[in-house]
Write an enzyme that holds these catalytic residues in place. Structure first.
Site, short mmCIF file in Angstrom:
data_model
loop_
_atom_site.label_atom_id
_atom_site.label_comp_id
_atom_site.label_asym_id
_atom_site.label_seq_id
_atom_site.Cartn_x
_atom_site.Cartn_y
_atom_site.Cartn_z
N THR A 96 -15.84 55.93 5.26
CA THR A 96 -16.37 57.25 4.88
C THR A 96 -15.87 58.28 5.92
O THR A 96 -15.34 57.89 6.97
CB THR A 96 -17.91 57.24 4.79
OG1 THR A 96 -18.46 56.99 6.08
CG2 THR A 96 -18.42 56.22 3.79
N GLU A 210 -5.75 68.62 7.26
CA GLU A 210 -6.74 68.73 6.20
C GLU A 210 -7.07 70.19 5.94
O GLU A 210 -6.75 71.05 6.75
CB GLU A 210 -8.01 67.98 6.60
CG GLU A 210 -7.81 66.47 6.60
CD GLU A 210 -9.00 65.74 7.16
OE1 GLU A 210 -10.13 66.19 6.96
OE2 GLU A 210 -8.78 64.69 7.80
N ASP A 221 -10.74 64.71 17.22
CA ASP A 221 -10.14 63.45 16.76
C ASP A 221 -9.50 62.70 17.94
O ASP A 221 -9.72 61.50 18.12
CB ASP A 221 -9.10 63.75 15.67
CG ASP A 221 -8.42 62.49 15.16
OD1 ASP A 221 -9.03 61.79 14.34
OD2 ASP A 221 -7.29 62.19 15.62
N LYS A 225 -10.71 59.05 19.84
CA LYS A 225 -9.82 57.92 20.13
C LYS A 225 -9.85 57.57 21.63
O LYS A 225 -9.80 56.40 22.00
CB LYS A 225 -8.40 58.25 19.68
CG LYS A 225 -8.29 58.33 18.16
CD LYS A 225 -7.02 59.00 17.72
CE LYS A 225 -6.95 59.07 16.20
NZ LYS A 225 -5.91 59.98 15.71
N1 LIG Z 1 -6.43 59.18 6.27
C1 LIG Z 1 -5.96 58.60 7.37
O1 LIG Z 1 -4.75 58.54 7.60
C2 LIG Z 1 -6.89 57.98 8.38
C3 LIG Z 1 -6.37 57.24 9.45
C4 LIG Z 1 -7.24 56.61 10.37
C5 LIG Z 1 -8.61 56.74 10.21
N2 LIG Z 1 -9.07 57.50 9.17
C6 LIG Z 1 -10.54 57.58 9.02
O2 LIG Z 1 -10.90 56.78 7.91
C7 LIG Z 1 -11.99 57.39 7.20
C8 LIG Z 1 -11.57 57.64 5.77
O3 LIG Z 1 -10.50 58.56 5.74
P1 LIG Z 1 -9.90 59.05 4.34
O4 LIG Z 1 -8.67 59.82 4.68
O5 LIG Z 1 -9.83 57.90 3.40
O6 LIG Z 1 -11.05 60.05 3.87
P2 LIG Z 1 -11.33 60.57 2.39
O7 LIG Z 1 -10.10 60.50 1.58
O8 LIG Z 1 -12.05 61.85 2.54
O9 LIG Z 1 -12.36 59.46 1.79
C9 LIG Z 1 -13.69 59.37 2.19
C10 LIG Z 1 -14.46 58.52 1.19
O10 LIG Z 1 -15.81 58.43 1.60
C11 LIG Z 1 -16.66 58.70 0.49
N3 LIG Z 1 -17.94 59.21 0.93
C12 LIG Z 1 -18.23 60.43 1.47
N4 LIG Z 1 -19.56 60.51 1.74
C13 LIG Z 1 -20.10 59.32 1.35
C14 LIG Z 1 -21.41 58.79 1.35
N5 LIG Z 1 -22.45 59.51 1.80
N6 LIG Z 1 -21.61 57.52 0.90
C15 LIG Z 1 -20.57 56.79 0.42
N7 LIG Z 1 -19.29 57.24 0.39
C16 LIG Z 1 -19.07 58.49 0.85
C17 LIG Z 1 -15.88 59.70 -0.34
O11 LIG Z 1 -16.40 59.71 -1.64
P3 LIG Z 1 -15.72 60.55 -2.84
O12 LIG Z 1 -14.44 59.79 -3.17
O13 LIG Z 1 -16.72 60.46 -3.93
O14 LIG Z 1 -15.48 61.92 -2.31
C18 LIG Z 1 -14.48 59.11 -0.23
O15 LIG Z 1 -14.32 58.07 -1.17
C19 LIG Z 1 -12.33 58.67 7.98
O16 LIG Z 1 -13.39 58.39 8.84
C20 LIG Z 1 -11.04 58.98 8.75
O17 LIG Z 1 -11.29 59.67 9.95
C21 LIG Z 1 -8.27 58.09 8.25
#
Ligand SMILES: NC(=O)c1ccc[n+]([C@@H]2O[C@H](COP(=O)([O-])OP(=O)(O)OC[C@H]3O[C@@H](n4cnc5c(N)ncnc54)[C@H](OP(=O)(O)O)[C@@H]3O)[C@@H](O)[C@H]2O)c1
Length: 338
Positions: A96, A210, A221, A225
């Site tokens: 999340t 973003e 961020d 880390k």
């Molecule tokens: N993207 C990257 O490259 C990357 C790399 C390393 C770490 N991260 C970390 O990994 C995590 C996910 O990143 P992401 O890019 O996948 O983010 P994202 O695309 O915004 O996805 C977040 C997901 O969490 C869901 N969500 C939000 N609030 C929620 C709740 N209360 N209960 C259940 N689900 C909920 C969202 O639901 P909906 O689909 O319904 O909106 C979505 O499916 C973040 O913490 C980010 O910092 C990301």
């Protein structure tokens, strides 16, 4: 290995895809089949104790925007902690959004999973940034693993390198670039003489930044880390409030020019010293290996006997982070296989 996936966005969906594509290879190489038994997004969930149909879950998400519409086994609303505590799954994967104010919903998800006897793999940095020492203690107390390879460096194994490849060596200092978005912005300001605002707009257009870039450009961020590295590699008990944090919003083309005249570039540097840690723009000499361009990450470990060792590689990204999560699932399985 029955797995609950909390969050089904970029990383969650990339993980589902990798697990589906690599299922046979994982079975052959490691002797187990990770199965997604529950997926939760912000609108609802779907569950099947015998394993969800991953292509169907991905298709449902794409068509309806939520897994709540998964045929027969989807439902609207419901709290993720409820699914986590009532599930018989062995592992909970947390993807999340990173929330650096109160860590939610990830913090409650992780606590609930550990308390109800599940191992945890998190890509979400928020809970670790705010409460890593307490969460590591909880995992230890419950004899469960708390893994977080995907939180730092994506596919570049900064954490595993420092924790596993340098036993016996004393690491005195760690410093480097841990955020690809801000490094891209600074590189464009430098190379194309753009203002911060123009470079940020370009990064957003390219999908590197973003819509709300606060966590990246204000340095949170990178700071999260640094907290994770400090706790895991150097066994410090830091959280976000122990760090001095300055982002890149006040970096001007003049500052970059000034650095250039002394043979340096301005970079957003995360730094852990003997008794302090910080994130701030610093001038880095152009011949320093940490002075990498574009979206690259680079981390220099200064050691007592082996000197400086620098690891350079691509940072975050959905698929790279998914690959780090799979690495963690394999390591949990290897540790706990009977
Ligand atoms: N993207 C990257 O490259 C990357 C790399 C390393 C770490 N991260 C970390 O990994 C995590 C996910 O990143 P992401 O890019 O996948 O983010 P994202 O695309 O915004 O996805 C977040 C997901 O969490 C869901 N969500 C939000 N609030 C929620 C709740 N209360 N209960 C259940 N689900 C909920 C969202 O639901 P909906 O689909 O319904 O909106 C979505 O499916 C973040 O913490 C980010 O910092 C990301």
């Amino acid at each position: 290995m029955r797995t609950i996936l909390a969050g089904f966005g970029t990383v969650g969906q990339a993980l589902a895809q990798v697990l589906h594509q690599d299922a046979d290879r994982i079975v052959q190489a490691y002797g187990f089949r990770p199965q997604l038994t529950t997926i939760v997004d912000s609108q609802g969930s779907c569950s099947d104790d015998t394993g969800l149909d991953i292509p169907l879950a991905l298709k449902t998400k794409k068509e309806y925007g939520t897994v709540a519409k998964y045929p027969k086994r989807g439902r609207r609303n419901g709290h993720s902690t409820h699914f986590i505590s009532n599930s018989e799954a062995e592992v909970m994967v947390e993807t999340t959004p990173s929330n650096f104010k109160d860590g939610e919903p990830g913090l409650s998800n992780i606590k609930t999973a550990l308390t109800s006897g599940k191992h945890v793999v998190t890509a979400n940095k928020g809970p670790l940034a705010l409460a890593m020492p307490a969460l590591l203690e909880l995992a230890d107390h419950r004899h469960r693993q708390l893994c977080f390879s995907g939180t730092v460096g994506g596919g570049t194994p900064f954490l595993d390198f420092a924790a596993k490849c340098m036993p016996g060596e004393r690491i005195i200092r760690i410093r480097g670039i841990l955020n690809g978005t801000t490094n891209y912005i600074l590189t464009r300001m430098e190379n194309a003489s753009l203002t911060f605002e123009k470079a940020l707009a370009e990064a957003q257009k390219k999908g590197y930044a973003e819509k709300d870039p606060t966590n990246d450009v204000e340095g949170f961020d990178t700071a999260a880390k640094i907290v994770i590295i400090a706790n895991w590699v150097l066994k410090k008990r830091y959280s976000l409030q122990d760090l001095d944090i300055t982002g890149i919003t006040k970096v001007t083309p003049q500052k970059l020019k000034q650095a250039r005249t002394s043979g340096a570039k301005v970079k957003l540097i995360g730094r852990i010293e003997e008794s302090s840690a910080s994130v701030r723009p610093e001038e880095v000499p152009t011949d320093d290996p940490t002075c990498v361009p574009d979206t690259l990450n680079a981390l220099t470990f200064s050691t007592e006997h082996a000197g400086n060792i620098t690891l350079i590689g691509p940072g975050a990204g959905g698929e790279r982070t998914a690959s780090a999560i799979v690495r963690d699932l394999v390591s949990i399985r290897q540790e706990y296989a009977t």
